[in-house]
Design an enzyme around this catalytic site. Structure first.
Site, PDB file in Angstrom:
ATOM      1  N   PHE A 129     -94.131 -87.811 -20.005  1.00  0.00           N
ATOM      2  CA  PHE A 129     -94.710 -86.665 -20.692  1.00  0.00           C
ATOM      3  C   PHE A 129     -95.499 -85.879 -19.637  1.00  0.00           C
ATOM      4  O   PHE A 129     -96.088 -86.464 -18.727  1.00  0.00           O
ATOM      5  CB  PHE A 129     -95.595 -87.048 -21.886  1.00  0.00           C
ATOM      6  CG  PHE A 129     -96.100 -85.806 -22.569  1.00  0.00           C
ATOM      7  CD1 PHE A 129     -95.229 -85.024 -23.305  1.00  0.00           C
ATOM      8  CD2 PHE A 129     -97.402 -85.376 -22.402  1.00  0.00           C
ATOM      9  CE1 PHE A 129     -95.662 -83.824 -23.870  1.00  0.00           C
ATOM     10  CE2 PHE A 129     -97.836 -84.179 -22.969  1.00  0.00           C
ATOM     11  CZ  PHE A 129     -96.962 -83.409 -23.707  1.00  0.00           C
ATOM     12  N   ASP A 220     -99.109 -94.792 -25.414  1.00  0.00           N
ATOM     13  CA  ASP A 220     -99.413 -93.405 -25.780  1.00  0.00           C
ATOM     14  C   ASP A 220     -99.135 -93.304 -27.281  1.00  0.00           C
ATOM     15  O   ASP A 220     -97.991 -93.152 -27.709  1.00  0.00           O
ATOM     16  CB  ASP A 220     -98.547 -92.427 -24.977  1.00  0.00           C
ATOM     17  CG  ASP A 220     -98.858 -90.978 -25.340  1.00  0.00           C
ATOM     18  OD1 ASP A 220     -99.462 -90.744 -26.413  1.00  0.00           O
ATOM     19  OD2 ASP A 220     -98.497 -90.086 -24.562  1.00  0.00           O
TER      20      ASP A 220
HETATM   21  N1  F0G Z   1     -99.005 -87.538 -24.954  1.00  0.00           N
HETATM   22  C1  F0G Z   1     -98.093 -86.961 -25.725  1.00  0.00           C
HETATM   23  C2  F0G Z   1     -96.892 -87.738 -26.155  1.00  0.00           C
HETATM   24  C3  F0G Z   1     -98.251 -85.629 -26.125  1.00  0.00           C
HETATM   25  O1  F0G Z   1     -97.332 -85.067 -26.898  1.00  0.00           O
HETATM   26  C4  F0G Z   1     -99.390 -84.911 -25.684  1.00  0.00           C
HETATM   27  C5  F0G Z   1     -99.564 -83.509 -26.022  1.00  0.00           C
HETATM   28  C6  F0G Z   1    -100.334 -85.568 -24.875  1.00  0.00           C
HETATM   29  C7  F0G Z   1    -100.117 -86.878 -24.539  1.00  0.00           C
HETATM   30  C8  F0G Z   1    -101.556 -84.865 -24.350  1.00  0.00           C
HETATM   31  O2  F0G Z   1    -102.480 -84.720 -25.343  1.00  0.00           O
HETATM   32  O3  F0G Z   1    -102.684 -82.230 -25.595  1.00  0.00           O
HETATM   33  O4  F0G Z   1    -104.362 -83.783 -26.595  1.00  0.00           O
HETATM   34  O5  F0G Z   1    -104.295 -83.456 -24.161  1.00  0.00           O
HETATM   35  N2  F0G Z   1     -98.637 -82.782 -26.443  1.00  0.00           N
HETATM   36  C9  F0G Z   1     -98.720 -81.418 -26.869  1.00  0.00           C
HETATM   37  C10 F0G Z   1     -97.352 -80.959 -27.286  1.00  0.00           C
HETATM   38  C11 F0G Z   1     -99.393 -80.504 -25.930  1.00  0.00           C
HETATM   39  O6  F0G Z   1     -97.226 -79.789 -27.660  1.00  0.00           O
HETATM   40  O7  F0G Z   1     -96.397 -81.741 -27.265  1.00  0.00           O
HETATM   41  P1  F0G Z   1    -103.505 -83.462 -25.419  1.00  0.00           P
END
Ligand code: F0G
Length: 464
Positions: A129, A220
């Site tokens: 990610f 995660d």
């Molecule tokens: N891990 C995953 C699987 C995520 O989808 C995200 C964020 C994060 C970590 C990071 O978290 O944004 O709270 O700092 N995903 C968003 C998305 C940005 O649109 O998929 P965060």
């Protein structure tokens, strides 16, 4: 003749108490807006968006109970009552022992990466990610993909495309030695694979292998309840277990977790790091005061922690997940019926359009997913997100683009926000763009920031 059971419809397990008005725009207005945004949907102003499917992150509708909780914010600098409620909720519902609140997920990733990763380490994971991988690299480590091959194939109907290829992990252990692998990073409902779940069977085998080598698993858990609901639907022996029970079982097979509470846990901001090990907790609690705030708020207001504690309890309800996953499936089924190429099976938090198949005449250097997201916005004001070559960034050694196998546009569905009618409008717009796909030209990048370029990169239409 045997009577077929009659199909019975179901609806969301809530009713609507408050609404937010949105603006409809003209094609001319959208054309001006997307040019001003450099053909990057992240740079559009939300007032110019009709149906916002950019992300499911921080975009959920909170319940009346969560809003009531906001009024119970204890905004003391230290020892807020809401922190203890949150801590107990995480312990009770997820089973982790120690909790360090953070303002969102990437802050937890930063802290755990800095504590556990040494220069030259390798961190295997079930697909990268963006922010997770960057924090691993900034700590001196390198990410290694150990997800099964099916995850990279949009057409594979494998029910658990989030599973780990254990042979691949075994090979990494033999190549680098277990002491170079501080932990394996396991995401539930793997975002970049299309919201695809990992099975408990696979996670259990992974646990056995890693324990043999003294390697930890950091989870995660951003979309753990959605993953759990898929297990309930698809994995043998789990039909009669509740989402809540499955969530707890997943967490019990890991040593700690980073959480972006802005997704599964139904809040607009918040996150945490949770670990079982006392020594790691001690270090994390010390680090959080440097980067986030005191260890009893970590960048969140008291009211945010209260809303989160309540959101966690709502997120693991079977009825909530049935409607949540059901709505995503509804949109996916419609697009499949229209012949639009999408990642199969339909995942947890959105429908992922296969931009390589959608726009086969564009090479990855012409950013097919970026282009498709811009075209969709132009057609109807629906905002989606690129998850392809732009998101994958550049190889830190060669400086070349990383060319991911998956070149996707994500139609991400916020939780409890849109209706079935909104989904119909989205599907019809995608179909419209699909019908004129051959006329669509690609983009070239004219501005590229150093980190996480997809957020701020700018593009122009290729002409001539
Ligand atoms: N891990 C995953 C699987 C995520 O989808 C995200 C964020 C994060 C970590 C990071 O978290 O944004 O709270 O700092 N995903 C968003 C998305 C940005 O649109 O998929 P965060």
């Amino acid at each position: 003749m045997e009577a077929q059971p009659r199909k019975r419809s179901w609806a969301e397990p809530f009713k609507i108490k408050m609404v937010e008005l949105v603006k409809m725009t003209s094609l001319e207005e959208r054309e001006a807006a997307i040019i001003e945004a450099g053909f990057n949907t992240f740079l559009l102003k939300s007032k110019d968006v009709y149906i916002d499917l950019l992300t499911d992150s921080g975009t959920s509708a909170m319940s009346d109970r969560q809003w009531a909780g906001m009024m119970m914010g204890d905004e003391s600098y230290a020892g807020s009552e809401n922190f203890y409620h949150l801590e107990k909720t995480i312990q009770d519902y997820y089973g982790y022992k120690h909790v360090v609140p953070t303002h969102q997920g990437r802050a937890a990733e930063h802290i755990i990466s800095q504590i556990l990763i040494k220069s030259g380490d390798v961190i295997p994971g079930n697909m990268y990610f963006t922010t997770t991988k960057l924090h691993q690299e900034l700590a001196g480590g390198q990410f290694a993909d150990i997800i099964i091959d099916e995850a990279h194939d949009p057409e594979s109907e494998h029910p658990f495309k989030g599973d780990v290829d254990l042979n691949r992990l075994q090979a990494l252990i033999e190549k680098h030695g277990a002491d170079k692998i501080p932990y394996v990073c396991i995401a539930t409902a793997v975002n970049m694979a299309g919201g695809q779940p990992i099975s408990l069977g696979n996670l259990r085998e992974l646990r056995e292998l890693t324990q043999k080598h003294g390697i930890m698993i950091i989870h995660d858990m951003t979309r753990v309840a959605e993953n759990a609901y898929f297990i309930k639907q698809r994995e043998k022996g789990y039909q009669d277990k509740s989402t809540a029970e499955i969530v707890k079982e997943i967490c019990s097979l890991t040593d700690g977790a980073t959480m972006s509470a802005k997704k599964d846990a139904l809040v607009n901001i918040g996150g945490f790091l949770a670990v079982n090990d006392e020594e790691i907790f001690d270090k994390a609690r010390n680090m959080v005061v440097v980067y986030e705030g005191l260890h009893t708020y970590g960048g969140m207001a008291g009211r945010d922690m209260e809303a989160l504690a309540i959101g966690i309890k709502e997120s693991i309800l079977d009825d909530h997940q049935r409607a949540r996953i059901g709505q995503v499936q509804y949109l996916g089924d419609k697009l499949i019926a229209m012949g639009v190429p999408v990642v199969r099976p339909i995942g947890s938090h959105g429908v992922f359009l296969d931009a390589k198949k959608f726009l086969p005449h564009l090479s990855q250097d012409e950013f097919p997913a970026q282009t498709l997201a811009a075209e969709l916005y132009l057609d109807s004001g629906v905002r989606a997100m690129e998850r392809g070559v732009v998101s994958a960034g550049r190889n830190s050694e060669t400086g070349q683009h990383n060319y991911p196998k998956l070149e996707l546009v994500r139609l991400t569905i916020p939780r409890r926000v849109y209706t079935q009618a909104h989904m119909d409008v989205v599907a019809e717009s995608v179909e419209e763009v699909y019908l004129k796909r051959e006329k669509i030209r690609g983009l070239r990048m004219v501005y590229e920031p150093e980190y996480l370029r997809f957020f701020q990169a700018r593009f122009e239409r290729i002409v001539g």
